[in-house]
Design a protein around this motif. Structure first.
Motif, PDB file in Angstrom:
ATOM      1  N   GLU A  25       7.180  -7.567  -3.101  1.00 49.29           N
ATOM      2  CA  GLU A  25       6.836  -7.665  -4.519  1.00 49.29           C
ATOM      3  C   GLU A  25       6.266  -9.046  -4.778  1.00 49.29           C
ATOM      4  O   GLU A  25       6.819 -10.042  -4.307  1.00 49.29           O
ATOM      5  N   ASN A  26       5.185  -9.091  -5.494  1.00 46.79           N
ATOM      6  CA  ASN A  26       4.564 -10.370  -5.873  1.00 46.79           C
ATOM      7  C   ASN A  26       4.340 -11.284  -4.674  1.00 46.79           C
ATOM      8  O   ASN A  26       4.561 -12.490  -4.748  1.00 46.79           O
ATOM      9  N   GLY A  27       3.920 -10.688  -3.555  1.00 48.25           N
ATOM     10  CA  GLY A  27       3.594 -11.475  -2.376  1.00 48.25           C
ATOM     11  C   GLY A  27       4.780 -11.956  -1.571  1.00 48.25           C
ATOM     12  O   GLY A  27       4.616 -12.748  -0.645  1.00 48.25           O
ATOM     13  N   CYS A  28       5.981 -11.482  -1.908  1.00 53.10           N
ATOM     14  CA  CYS A  28       7.188 -11.899  -1.187  1.00 53.10           C
ATOM     15  C   CYS A  28       7.973 -10.677  -0.723  1.00 53.10           C
ATOM     16  O   CYS A  28       8.060  -9.677  -1.430  1.00 53.10           O
ATOM     17  N   ARG A  37      12.796  -2.052  -4.254  1.00 51.45           N
ATOM     18  CA  ARG A  37      11.872  -0.980  -3.852  1.00 51.45           C
ATOM     19  C   ARG A  37      12.627   0.262  -3.377  1.00 51.45           C
ATOM     20  O   ARG A  37      12.243   1.394  -3.686  1.00 51.45           O
ATOM     21  N   LEU A  38      13.716   0.059  -2.625  1.00 55.36           N
ATOM     22  CA  LEU A  38      14.529   1.199  -2.193  1.00 55.36           C
ATOM     23  C   LEU A  38      15.145   1.913  -3.392  1.00 55.36           C
ATOM     24  O   LEU A  38      15.153   3.141  -3.465  1.00 55.36           O
ATOM     25  N   LYS A  39      15.659   1.122  -4.320  1.00 51.22           N
ATOM     26  CA  LYS A  39      16.293   1.691  -5.514  1.00 51.22           C
ATOM     27  C   LYS A  39      15.314   2.572  -6.285  1.00 51.22           C
ATOM     28  O   LYS A  39      15.647   3.683  -6.702  1.00 51.22           O
ATOM     29  N   ALA A  40      14.099   2.093  -6.443  1.00 47.44           N
ATOM     30  CA  ALA A  40      13.089   2.860  -7.185  1.00 47.44           C
ATOM     31  C   ALA A  40      12.638   4.096  -6.405  1.00 47.44           C
ATOM     32  O   ALA A  40      12.565   5.196  -6.956  1.00 47.44           O
ATOM     33  N   ALA A  41      12.358   3.925  -5.137  1.00 50.32           N
ATOM     34  CA  ALA A  41      11.804   5.024  -4.339  1.00 50.32           C
ATOM     35  C   ALA A  41      12.804   6.147  -4.098  1.00 50.32           C
ATOM     36  O   ALA A  41      12.439   7.317  -4.094  1.00 50.32           O
ATOM     37  N   PHE A  42      14.063   5.791  -3.899  1.00 48.60           N
ATOM     38  CA  PHE A  42      15.074   6.788  -3.591  1.00 48.60           C
ATOM     39  C   PHE A  42      15.956   7.120  -4.789  1.00 48.60           C
ATOM     40  O   PHE A  42      16.963   7.809  -4.653  1.00 48.60           O
ATOM     41  N   GLN A  43      15.563   6.611  -5.946  1.00 48.34           N
ATOM     42  CA  GLN A  43      16.257   6.891  -7.202  1.00 48.34           C
ATOM     43  C   GLN A  43      17.757   6.636  -7.091  1.00 48.34           C
ATOM     44  O   GLN A  43      18.581   7.507  -7.354  1.00 48.34           O
ATOM     45  N   PHE A  44      18.102   5.409  -6.714  1.00 44.29           N
ATOM     46  CA  PHE A  44      19.503   5.021  -6.622  1.00 44.29           C
ATOM     47  C   PHE A  44      20.149   5.133  -8.003  1.00 44.29           C
ATOM     48  O   PHE A  44      19.486   4.927  -9.016  1.00 44.29           O
ATOM     49  N   ARG A  78      -0.628  -7.383   2.928  1.00 44.84           N
ATOM     50  CA  ARG A  78      -1.329  -8.476   3.606  1.00 44.84           C
ATOM     51  C   ARG A  78      -0.943  -9.819   2.978  1.00 44.84           C
ATOM     52  O   ARG A  78      -0.774  -9.926   1.779  1.00 44.84           O
ATOM     53  N   ASP A  79      -0.771 -10.823   3.805  1.00 43.80           N
ATOM     54  CA  ASP A  79      -0.460 -12.184   3.376  1.00 43.80           C
ATOM     55  C   ASP A  79       0.858 -12.292   2.610  1.00 43.80           C
ATOM     56  O   ASP A  79       1.023 -13.166   1.765  1.00 43.80           O
ATOM     57  N   THR A  80       1.787 -11.404   2.909  1.00 50.87           N
ATOM     58  CA  THR A  80       3.098 -11.442   2.281  1.00 50.87           C
ATOM     59  C   THR A  80       3.946 -12.542   2.905  1.00 50.87           C
ATOM     60  O   THR A  80       3.972 -12.698   4.130  1.00 50.87           O
ATOM     61  N   LYS A  81       4.643 -13.291   2.079  1.00 46.26           N
ATOM     62  CA  LYS A  81       5.595 -14.284   2.564  1.00 46.26           C
ATOM     63  C   LYS A  81       6.898 -13.533   2.844  1.00 46.26           C
ATOM     64  O   LYS A  81       7.520 -12.996   1.934  1.00 46.26           O
ATOM     65  N   VAL A  82       7.289 -13.486   4.124  1.00 44.55           N
ATOM     66  CA  VAL A  82       8.407 -12.657   4.558  1.00 44.55           C
ATOM     67  C   VAL A  82       9.606 -13.518   4.938  1.00 44.55           C
ATOM     68  O   VAL A  82       9.488 -14.475   5.694  1.00 44.55           O
ATOM     69  N   ASN A  83      10.763 -13.138   4.405  1.00 45.06           N
ATOM     70  CA  ASN A  83      12.017 -13.700   4.882  1.00 45.06           C
ATOM     71  C   ASN A  83      12.393 -12.861   6.097  1.00 45.06           C
ATOM     72  O   ASN A  83      12.863 -11.732   5.956  1.00 45.06           O
TER      73      ASN A  83
END
Length: 121
Positions: A25-28, A37-44, A78-83
């Motif tokens: 989200e927002n490049g991160c 994203r999991l909560k939204a996609a899988f309707q937690f 693309r160009d995501t800052k990943v932890n």
């Protein structure tokens, strides 16, 4: 007998899969973005605890409802800052879910789509 697939597959594509669930989200990409994203996609449910254990528990319910070979598709922009540490925890969570599915006689595979030279650390 059906052919066994690797539970986690990284695919390097020029274009992202439009059906894939974005993990960033927002490049991160971090724990918060993944869980959101999991909560939204899988309707937690509303009472979801916003932690890895709670996500695993809710996703186990989804695995228990699988009736056919299933592929969960995710993407990293693309160009995501990943932890990378938090991404590794998510990959382990997905690996554990795939192993659980396999133990139940179910087929679950996770595809992770990312463009070449996708992320920064």
């Amino acid at each position: 007998m059906t052919e066994k697939h690797a539970p986690i597959v990284w695919q390097h594509n020029a274009q992202p899969d439009p059906q894939a669930i974005p993990l960033d989200e927002n490049g991160c990409l971090n724990k918060a973005s993944i869980l959101h994203r999991l909560k939204a996609a899988f309707q937690f449910p509303d009472y979801f605890g916003e932690n890895w254990d709670a996500a695993y528990d809710v996703l186990l319910d989804h695995v228990d409802q699988l009736e056919a070979e299933t592929v969960w598709r995710f993407s990293i922009g693309r160009d995501t800052k990943v932890n990378e540490q938090e991404l590794a925890v998510w990959v382990q969570l997905m690996t554990d879910l795939c192993a659980y599915a396999d133990a139940q006689g179910l087929s679950l595979q996770v595809l992770i789509h990312q463009p070449a030279a996708t992320f920064k650390t």
